[in-house]
Structure formats: C-alpha cells, structure tokens
Motif scaffolding. Sequence first.
Motif, short mmCIF file in Angstrom:
data_model
loop_
_atom_site.label_atom_id
_atom_site.label_comp_id
_atom_site.label_asym_id
_atom_site.label_seq_id
_atom_site.Cartn_x
_atom_site.Cartn_y
_atom_site.Cartn_z
N MET A 1 0.85 -1.20 0.00
CA MET A 1 0.00 0.00 0.00
C MET A 1 0.88 1.25 0.00
SD MET A 1 -3.15 -0.86 2.55
CE MET A 1 -4.20 -2.28 2.27
N SER A 2 0.43 2.30 -0.67
CA SER A 2 1.22 3.52 -0.74
C SER A 2 0.31 4.73 -0.88
CB SER A 2 2.20 3.47 -1.92
OG SER A 2 1.49 3.37 -3.15
N ILE A 3 0.82 5.89 -0.50
CA ILE A 3 0.13 7.17 -0.67
C ILE A 3 1.01 8.05 -1.54
CG2 ILE A 3 -0.65 9.27 0.49
CD1 ILE A 3 -1.39 7.58 2.90
N ARG A 4 0.44 8.60 -2.60
CA ARG A 4 1.18 9.48 -3.50
C ARG A 4 0.18 10.33 -4.29
NH1 ARG A 4 0.52 7.24 -8.52
NH2 ARG A 4 0.31 4.96 -8.67
N PRO A 5 0.66 11.42 -4.92
CA PRO A 5 -0.23 12.22 -5.77
C PRO A 5 -0.76 11.40 -6.95
CG PRO A 5 1.76 13.44 -5.25
CD PRO A 5 1.99 12.03 -4.79
N LEU A 6 -1.96 11.73 -7.39
CA LEU A 6 -2.52 11.11 -8.58
C LEU A 6 -1.76 11.60 -9.81
CD1 LEU A 6 -4.84 10.83 -6.43
CD2 LEU A 6 -6.44 11.01 -8.34
N SER A 7 -1.86 10.84 -10.88
CA SER A 7 -1.32 11.27 -12.17
C SER A 7 -2.43 11.21 -13.20
CB SER A 7 -0.15 10.36 -12.60
OG SER A 7 -0.62 9.05 -12.87
N ARG A 8 -2.15 11.72 -14.39
CA ARG A 8 -3.16 11.73 -15.45
C ARG A 8 -3.66 10.32 -15.76
NH1 ARG A 8 -6.35 15.61 -17.17
NH2 ARG A 8 -4.58 17.05 -17.06
N THR A 9 -2.80 9.32 -15.61
CA THR A 9 -3.21 7.95 -15.90
C THR A 9 -4.24 7.42 -14.90
OG1 THR A 9 -1.33 7.08 -14.63
CG2 THR A 9 -1.00 7.41 -16.99
N ASP A 10 -4.38 8.10 -13.76
CA ASP A 10 -5.36 7.70 -12.75
C ASP A 10 -6.73 8.34 -12.96
OD1 ASP A 10 -3.53 6.15 -11.09
OD2 ASP A 10 -2.66 8.07 -10.48
N GLU A 11 -6.86 9.18 -13.99
CA GLU A 11 -8.05 10.01 -14.10
C GLU A 11 -9.34 9.19 -14.22
OE1 GLU A 11 -9.50 13.00 -17.45
OE2 GLU A 11 -7.94 13.88 -16.16
N ALA A 12 -9.34 8.18 -15.05
CA ALA A 12 -10.56 7.39 -15.23
C ALA A 12 -10.99 6.74 -13.91
CB ALA A 12 -10.36 6.33 -16.31
N ARG A 13 -10.02 6.20 -13.18
CA ARG A 13 -10.33 5.58 -11.89
C ARG A 13 -10.82 6.61 -10.89
NH1 ARG A 13 -11.72 0.79 -9.30
NH2 ARG A 13 -10.83 0.76 -7.21
N ALA A 14 -10.18 7.78 -10.86
CA ALA A 14 -10.59 8.84 -9.93
C ALA A 14 -12.01 9.32 -10.24
CB ALA A 14 -9.60 10.01 -10.01
N LYS A 15 -12.34 9.42 -11.51
CA LYS A 15 -13.70 9.82 -11.89
C LYS A 15 -14.72 8.75 -11.44
CE LYS A 15 -12.53 12.63 -15.94
NZ LYS A 15 -12.58 12.71 -17.42
N LYS A 16 -14.33 7.50 -11.57
CA LYS A 16 -15.21 6.41 -11.14
C LYS A 16 -15.47 6.49 -9.64
CE LYS A 16 -15.67 1.37 -11.07
NZ LYS A 16 -15.05 0.07 -11.45
N ILE A 17 -14.40 6.72 -8.86
CA ILE A 17 -14.56 6.84 -7.41
C ILE A 17 -15.48 8.01 -7.08
CG2 ILE A 17 -13.34 7.39 -5.26
CD1 ILE A 17 -10.92 5.87 -6.37
N TRP A 18 -15.29 9.15 -7.76
CA TRP A 18 -16.14 10.32 -7.52
C TRP A 18 -17.60 9.99 -7.81
CZ3 TRP A 18 -14.15 15.44 -6.44
CH2 TRP A 18 -15.16 16.41 -6.32
N LYS A 19 -17.84 9.33 -8.94
CA LYS A 19 -19.21 9.00 -9.35
C LYS A 19 -19.87 8.07 -8.33
CE LYS A 19 -22.56 8.96 -12.49
NZ LYS A 19 -23.24 10.18 -12.97
N ILE A 20 -19.14 7.04 -7.90
CA ILE A 20 -19.70 6.08 -6.95
C ILE A 20 -20.00 6.74 -5.60
CG2 ILE A 20 -19.12 4.05 -5.56
CD1 ILE A 20 -17.65 2.96 -8.03
N CYS A 21 -19.08 7.60 -5.14
CA CYS A 21 -19.20 8.17 -3.79
C CYS A 21 -20.12 9.38 -3.71
CB CYS A 21 -17.81 8.53 -3.27
SG CYS A 21 -16.74 7.10 -3.01
N PHE A 22 -20.18 10.18 -4.78
CA PHE A 22 -20.95 11.43 -4.70
C PHE A 22 -22.15 11.47 -5.65
CE2 PHE A 22 -16.47 12.68 -3.69
CZ PHE A 22 -16.66 12.81 -2.34
N GLY A 23 -22.15 10.63 -6.67
CA GLY A 23 -23.30 10.55 -7.56
C GLY A 23 -23.53 11.75 -8.44
N ASP A 24 -22.51 12.61 -8.63
CA ASP A 24 -22.68 13.79 -9.48
C ASP A 24 -22.82 13.38 -10.95
OD1 ASP A 24 -22.55 15.98 -7.60
OD2 ASP A 24 -20.45 15.45 -7.29
#
Length: 350
Positions: A1-24
């Motif tokens: 496990m690690s903590i680090r800044p996101l990169s552009r390659t993480d964008e699709a996954r980050a959008k998915k997390i946002w959609k699941i958690c906030f429903g925007d």
Amino acid sequence: MSIRPLSRTDEARAKKIWKICFGDSDAFIEEYFNGIVRYENTLGYYEGRELIADLFMLKFQAKIAGADFETKFLAGCATMPEARKRGLMRELVRNAMLDMRRHGLAVTYLHPFLHDFYRRFGYETVAYVKKGRIIPRPGLENGRTLICSRMDQIPVHGMEAAYCSYIEHYDNAFHRTGGRFSQWLRLLLADGGYAAVSETEEIASYALYYMEDGTADVFELVCPEEKDSGPLLNSIPARTVNYIIPSVNDGDSEEFTMMRILNPVSLLEKVPVCKERFILEIEDDFLGEHYNLKIEKTVGGENKVEETDGKADLSLSIGGLARAAAGAFPAGDKCGEYFPRQTACFFETY
C-alpha cells in the motif's frame, strides 16, 4: 500500500470513485477534472497499482479576521465502498495536512458530509447558516431579473464584482481569484444549475441555484441587504424557493464550513486578540503535538507569539483554536475574553 499524488493515468479511476461516492452528473465530473483538478494538489491511496481512495486540495485565498492567508480547501475526499472503515481517509488527510504545512500554509478548509467525522481530525466549524423558504409571487420583483443557464448569458464580471463587494462585509471569507469565479459558474451550469441575476447598470445581487421537481435550492445568495433579497428570490420560476444565508453561531443556526489549523503560530501572529498578553495552551491530538504560546499585542498591529513554559490562561484543542481564532464561538463563551466574535460567509462546498 502507498500514498502518493494522482497522475493523469489515474483520471478514469478517480472519476469512477467520484461517481460512486458522490453521484454527481458526468458533465459535472468532466468539468471538475478539466477545470479544477491539478494533480500536484492531490493524494491517492493505492493498493498495489489500484487507486482505492483519494482527495483533492484546491488553492484558495482566505481572509480570517480581515487578514489574507494562502490556503487549500479539501474536496472530493472519497473511499471505494469495499475499502471503507480501514482508516484510509484518516491517513490521507494526515498526509495532506503535513504536506500543506511543509508548503507554509497556516490553515485548511473543507465542507464535510458529516461534521463530527472531521472533528476527529482537528477540524472545527467556523461558518454557520440559516435556512429560509418562500413561495414566489411573480410581480413583486422590482426591475428585471436575468435567468441564465449558459456561460454566454452570464455577466461574469458584474457578478464577480458583486461577490467581492458582498464579502467585504464579513470578517472571514474566500477571495475568488485567478478565474475561480468563472470556474465556479461553469461547474454550476455543467451540473444543470442556474443563475438569477438582477439586471441593473451595476449588478448588486444574484442567486445560484438548482431546480428539482419545481423546487429551487439556492446555495449562493449575494444581496447587499437580506431585506432586498425578496424581489430576486420572487423572480425565480419555481413553486418553492429554499435558500441559505450566513449566520453567527447563535444556537439556532446550522453548521457549514470547517477550518483546520496547521500552524498555530503563523495564524496567531495575524488574528486579533482582546488582551494585551496571555498564555495559550493548545493540544493537537491528531498530529500528536502540544503548544504553550505566549501572545502579546505589538504596536504594528500583529502579535508576537513565542513558546513559553508559563502557566496557561486558556487551554484549547486544535479545533477549539480554529473556532476561537475565527470568532465562531457562541455569545458568552470563555473564548470571548481572548478573541473577538466574527462573521463568516463561505459558499464553497467543493
């Protein structure tokens, strides 16, 4: 496990997390990531190569008791459902705090889904609101109101000037600089929202709102005087209009924005105090830190703050210090002997 800044390659996954958690809406998420997100101001929690939790740090300029501070606003703090209750967000928030402090920030803000959740991290409420509701009565408005649903309809510069004039009446607020006002409006419109703007030579009032089933929910009402807001609210084409207005902590108001102090010394050097000198003890349980500070007013208007081993006149948690420094305590609170009560106006929630 690690903590680090996101990169552009993480964008699709980050959008998915946002959609699941906030429903925007997808349109809102696209606008947010295109216009707001800066990957150097993000943190993600990774299990192997998979992003399972993240947060975003948005740059803002805040004023606290009229003094300007560079700050960041935490937004989009989200964890995938299957990874919750493992303390991941606790670690992300802690790392974000330490990173912001390394970069010289004295405070950070957020608008929480649950205030008590973030109190565990040392945040405290520094802005309150009261809710109102009207049944619009068309014809009571004076002059004309422009209802905007597209950026090319919106008088951005006039609205920005109205906002700047409005927050001058408050001790604590965010300055919207560097195009932030336009970004804020683009997010609203991308999500299907509206702006109601008084059509005058100098725009003095506006309301930003969403419509659902004939009800308008106004989340930003900028009007020189509350008594003058009626004509503007009556112009909104809805069966019911709900709205919020800034309030002090008077027991009847609702909690809104929270602040977290990262560097007590930097903050205390600039905020007003009521006594010529006193000793303040501060416990920061979340970061495991303790301060015992002597505070003295100086001729130049700022305070001299230094460590001391003297006996404290006032002892506060790090969250209690946020409430005291922002003057958000109720009337009659002991903090009033040392800090003045203040007013706050924060509309931002992301």
